[in-house]
Motif scaffolding. Structure first.
Motif, PDB file in Angstrom:
ATOM      1  N   SER A  30       0.835  -1.194   0.000  1.00 17.19           N
ATOM      2  CA  SER A  30       0.000   0.000   0.000  1.00 17.19           C
ATOM      3  C   SER A  30       0.873   1.248   0.000  1.00 17.19           C
ATOM      4  O   SER A  30       1.901   1.288   0.679  1.00 17.19           O
ATOM      5  N   ARG A  38      -4.962 -10.293  -3.405  1.00 16.39           N
ATOM      6  CA  ARG A  38      -4.365  -9.098  -2.814  1.00 16.39           C
ATOM      7  C   ARG A  38      -4.811  -7.865  -3.576  1.00 16.39           C
ATOM      8  O   ARG A  38      -5.043  -7.920  -4.778  1.00 16.39           O
ATOM      9  N   LYS A  39      -4.868  -6.748  -2.908  1.00 17.33           N
ATOM     10  CA  LYS A  39      -5.112  -5.480  -3.577  1.00 17.33           C
ATOM     11  C   LYS A  39      -3.789  -5.061  -4.220  1.00 17.33           C
ATOM     12  O   LYS A  39      -2.746  -5.091  -3.568  1.00 17.33           O
ATOM     13  N   TYR A  85      -1.524  -2.212  -6.633  1.00 16.30           N
ATOM     14  CA  TYR A  85      -1.386  -0.806  -6.971  1.00 16.30           C
ATOM     15  C   TYR A  85      -0.444  -0.671  -8.157  1.00 16.30           C
ATOM     16  O   TYR A  85       0.598  -1.322  -8.201  1.00 16.30           O
TER      17      TYR A  85
END
Length: 113
Positions: free
Chosen positions: A20, A104-105, A107
């Motif tokens: 993150s 999973r997130k 980015y």
């Protein structure tokens, strides 16, 4: 063409990370994308980074070949978790596999070396 003194001219680097942005210290920016934990990327001077292996590996695409007006895209497949780079709508290079796209997130990350 601008080249930083004492450095080799690398190109654009694109990728994804499971880290993150909130987890990165604002005053401690990494020198390049592979220094961000859990990051997978393609570009540099014709290399890919796979955080699972912890190595840079040569690939068949060198972003220094991009021309003004080229459109570059990135896709991570849902089936294999494979990172793909597109140039002007055509896939030009496959990168790391096994990216946790469904668990999973992720980015997007971009580095202008």
């Amino acid at each position: 063409e601008e080249v930083r003194p004492g450095e080799s001219p690398d190109g654009l680097t694109l990728g994804v990370t499971a880290t993150s942005p909130d987890g990165l210290a604002p005053d401690d920016s990494p020198a390049t994308l592979e220094h961000i934990p859990e990051t997978w990327s393609l570009g540099y001077d014709g290399q890919m980074w796979d955080c699972k292996s912890g190595t840079l590996t040569q690939v068949d695409w060198d972003p220094r070949s991009l021309a003004e007006g080229d459109v570059v895209g990135l896709l991570v497949t849902a089936s294999e978790g494979e990172l793909l780079i597109f140039r002007n709508g055509s896939a030009v290079c496959a990168g790391p596999r096994g990216i946790p796209v469904t668990s999973r997130k992720l980015y997007a990350v971009v580095d202008l070396l």
